[in-house]
Write a protein that holds these residues in place. Structure first.
Motif, PDB file in Angstrom:
ATOM      1  N   PRO A  57       0.818  -1.222   0.000  1.00  0.00           N
ATOM      2  CA  PRO A  57       0.000   0.000   0.000  1.00  0.00           C
ATOM      3  C   PRO A  57       0.851   1.271   0.000  1.00  0.00           C
ATOM      4  O   PRO A  57       0.491   2.253  -0.646  1.00  0.00           O
ATOM      5  CB  PRO A  57      -0.815  -0.115   1.290  1.00  0.00           C
ATOM      6  CG  PRO A  57      -0.922  -1.581   1.530  1.00  0.00           C
ATOM      7  CD  PRO A  57       0.402  -2.139   1.064  1.00  0.00           C
ATOM      8  N   GLU A  58       1.976   1.261   0.682  1.00  0.00           N
ATOM      9  CA  GLU A  58       2.839   2.445   0.747  1.00  0.00           C
ATOM     10  C   GLU A  58       3.385   2.809  -0.636  1.00  0.00           C
ATOM     11  O   GLU A  58       3.389   3.979  -1.025  1.00  0.00           O
ATOM     12  CB  GLU A  58       3.994   2.212   1.728  1.00  0.00           C
ATOM     13  CG  GLU A  58       3.567   1.995   3.170  1.00  0.00           C
ATOM     14  CD  GLU A  58       3.031   0.592   3.458  1.00  0.00           C
ATOM     15  OE1 GLU A  58       2.305   0.445   4.470  1.00  0.00           O
ATOM     16  OE2 GLU A  58       3.292  -0.350   2.689  1.00  0.00           O
ATOM     17  N   ILE A  59       3.828   1.817  -1.374  1.00  0.00           N
ATOM     18  CA  ILE A  59       4.382   2.058  -2.714  1.00  0.00           C
ATOM     19  C   ILE A  59       3.260   2.429  -3.683  1.00  0.00           C
ATOM     20  O   ILE A  59       3.422   3.331  -4.511  1.00  0.00           O
ATOM     21  CB  ILE A  59       5.177   0.830  -3.210  1.00  0.00           C
ATOM     22  CG1 ILE A  59       6.376   0.554  -2.283  1.00  0.00           C
ATOM     23  CG2 ILE A  59       5.618   1.020  -4.662  1.00  0.00           C
ATOM     24  CD1 ILE A  59       7.363   1.691  -2.147  1.00  0.00           C
ATOM     25  N   PHE A  60       2.111   1.783  -3.577  1.00  0.00           N
ATOM     26  CA  PHE A  60       0.999   2.129  -4.460  1.00  0.00           C
ATOM     27  C   PHE A  60       0.545   3.566  -4.224  1.00  0.00           C
ATOM     28  O   PHE A  60       0.208   4.284  -5.174  1.00  0.00           O
ATOM     29  CB  PHE A  60      -0.174   1.162  -4.285  1.00  0.00           C
ATOM     30  CG  PHE A  60      -1.254   1.370  -5.303  1.00  0.00           C
ATOM     31  CD1 PHE A  60      -1.084   0.942  -6.611  1.00  0.00           C
ATOM     32  CD2 PHE A  60      -2.424   2.019  -4.967  1.00  0.00           C
ATOM     33  CE1 PHE A  60      -2.069   1.149  -7.569  1.00  0.00           C
ATOM     34  CE2 PHE A  60      -3.421   2.232  -5.910  1.00  0.00           C
ATOM     35  CZ  PHE A  60      -3.237   1.800  -7.212  1.00  0.00           C
ATOM     36  N   SER A  61       0.566   3.995  -2.992  1.00  0.00           N
ATOM     37  CA  SER A  61       0.205   5.379  -2.673  1.00  0.00           C
ATOM     38  C   SER A  61       1.128   6.362  -3.384  1.00  0.00           C
ATOM     39  O   SER A  61       0.683   7.378  -3.924  1.00  0.00           O
ATOM     40  CB  SER A  61       0.258   5.588  -1.158  1.00  0.00           C
ATOM     41  OG  SER A  61      -0.027   6.910  -0.826  1.00  0.00           O
ATOM     42  N   VAL A  62       2.420   6.063  -3.402  1.00  0.00           N
ATOM     43  CA  VAL A  62       3.401   6.905  -4.102  1.00  0.00           C
ATOM     44  C   VAL A  62       3.078   6.942  -5.593  1.00  0.00           C
ATOM     45  O   VAL A  62       3.049   8.009  -6.220  1.00  0.00           O
ATOM     46  CB  VAL A  62       4.841   6.377  -3.874  1.00  0.00           C
ATOM     47  CG1 VAL A  62       5.848   7.093  -4.760  1.00  0.00           C
ATOM     48  CG2 VAL A  62       5.221   6.480  -2.410  1.00  0.00           C
ATOM     49  N   ILE A  63       2.824   5.782  -6.171  1.00  0.00           N
ATOM     50  CA  ILE A  63       2.519   5.676  -7.604  1.00  0.00           C
ATOM     51  C   ILE A  63       1.232   6.420  -7.935  1.00  0.00           C
ATOM     52  O   ILE A  63       1.161   7.137  -8.934  1.00  0.00           O
ATOM     53  CB  ILE A  63       2.427   4.192  -8.037  1.00  0.00           C
ATOM     54  CG1 ILE A  63       3.794   3.524  -7.958  1.00  0.00           C
ATOM     55  CG2 ILE A  63       1.827   4.059  -9.422  1.00  0.00           C
ATOM     56  CD1 ILE A  63       4.804   3.996  -8.974  1.00  0.00           C
ATOM     57  N   LEU A  64       0.226   6.287  -7.089  1.00  0.00           N
ATOM     58  CA  LEU A  64      -1.046   6.968  -7.343  1.00  0.00           C
ATOM     59  C   LEU A  64      -0.876   8.488  -7.287  1.00  0.00           C
ATOM     60  O   LEU A  64      -1.423   9.203  -8.131  1.00  0.00           O
ATOM     61  CB  LEU A  64      -2.096   6.495  -6.335  1.00  0.00           C
ATOM     62  CG  LEU A  64      -3.550   6.699  -6.721  1.00  0.00           C
ATOM     63  CD1 LEU A  64      -3.873   6.103  -8.078  1.00  0.00           C
ATOM     64  CD2 LEU A  64      -4.449   6.105  -5.647  1.00  0.00           C
ATOM     65  N   ARG A  65      -0.080   8.968  -6.339  1.00  0.00           N
ATOM     66  CA  ARG A  65       0.207  10.410  -6.291  1.00  0.00           C
ATOM     67  C   ARG A  65       0.917  10.859  -7.567  1.00  0.00           C
ATOM     68  O   ARG A  65       0.648  11.924  -8.107  1.00  0.00           O
ATOM     69  CB  ARG A  65       1.049  10.766  -5.058  1.00  0.00           C
ATOM     70  CG  ARG A  65       0.229  10.859  -3.784  1.00  0.00           C
ATOM     71  CD  ARG A  65       0.966  11.556  -2.651  1.00  0.00           C
ATOM     72  NE  ARG A  65       2.322  11.115  -2.416  1.00  0.00           N
ATOM     73  CZ  ARG A  65       2.671  10.161  -1.556  1.00  0.00           C
ATOM     74  NH1 ARG A  65       1.758   9.533  -0.845  1.00  0.00           N
ATOM     75  NH2 ARG A  65       3.931   9.837  -1.408  1.00  0.00           N
ATOM     76  N   TYR A  66       1.827  10.022  -8.065  1.00  0.00           N
ATOM     77  CA  TYR A  66       2.512  10.341  -9.318  1.00  0.00           C
ATOM     78  C   TYR A  66       1.519  10.359 -10.484  1.00  0.00           C
ATOM     79  O   TYR A  66       1.553  11.255 -11.323  1.00  0.00           O
ATOM     80  CB  TYR A  66       3.642   9.342  -9.603  1.00  0.00           C
ATOM     81  CG  TYR A  66       4.192   9.535 -10.987  1.00  0.00           C
ATOM     82  CD1 TYR A  66       5.033  10.602 -11.269  1.00  0.00           C
ATOM     83  CD2 TYR A  66       3.805   8.704 -12.026  1.00  0.00           C
ATOM     84  CE1 TYR A  66       5.498  10.826 -12.557  1.00  0.00           C
ATOM     85  CE2 TYR A  66       4.264   8.925 -13.314  1.00  0.00           C
ATOM     86  CZ  TYR A  66       5.108   9.981 -13.577  1.00  0.00           C
ATOM     87  OH  TYR A  66       5.541  10.209 -14.849  1.00  0.00           O
ATOM     88  N   ILE A  67       0.645   9.369 -10.558  1.00  0.00           N
ATOM     89  CA  ILE A  67      -0.329   9.301 -11.655  1.00  0.00           C
ATOM     90  C   ILE A  67      -1.187  10.564 -11.665  1.00  0.00           C
ATOM     91  O   ILE A  67      -1.433  11.139 -12.719  1.00  0.00           O
ATOM     92  CB  ILE A  67      -1.200   8.026 -11.533  1.00  0.00           C
ATOM     93  CG1 ILE A  67      -0.370   6.794 -11.915  1.00  0.00           C
ATOM     94  CG2 ILE A  67      -2.445   8.127 -12.406  1.00  0.00           C
ATOM     95  CD1 ILE A  67      -1.057   5.468 -11.677  1.00  0.00           C
TER      96      ILE A  67
END
Length: 144
Positions: A57-67
């Protein structure tokens, strides 16, 4: 809640639910675009639910913020998280993110990469998209 994708990310006990707009995801990620195209909507109210148990979840959160934002400041992340971000970016087909992450690692984290060379080498060659890291590893082995 029209045109929303729901992501169930992580493994027990570390699972988190994320919601994101289909239009943004469709525009930014070829991987998610493929998922959306295979889940044809019956009406405007349809939600798409995706499980990504292999992503934290921590890494996906970073990716979602980037998207959503199109920017990613790497200074706040530790080196192993940057590698995880790179792997997830590959999985979600965020090709414009690879060069940025690879360049950051090569230019700013060379000492760490040399200390963790086996892992970096393995990761770079398991993913054919990481050409800069592959070249870095190949050049490094020539120097040894």
């Amino acid at each position: 809640m029209k045109n929303i994708m729901i992501f169930e990310v992580g493994n027990d006990p570390n699972i988190k639910i994320f919601c994101a707009h289909m239009i943004i995801l469709n525009y930014r990620s070829p991987y998610l675009r493929r998922i959306l195209s295979t889940n044809k909507k019956k009406n405007d109210e349809t939600l798409v639910h995706i499980k990504l148990s292999n992503i934290s979840p921590e890494i996906f959160s970073v990716i979602l913020r980037y998207i959503y934002g199109g920017k990613l400041s790497l200074e706040e992340y530790d080196n192993s998280d940057i590698i995880k971000i790179l792997i997830v970016a590959n999985e979600l087909s965020l090709q414009e993110l690879f060069p940025y992450l690879e360049t950051f690692l090569i230019e700013r984290k060379a000492d760490w990469m040399e200390q963790n060379f086996d892992s970096i080498y393995r990761t770079s060659f398991e993913n054919n998209s990481f050409l800069r890291l592959q070249n870095y590893c190949t050049d490094f082995t020539v120097l040894i």
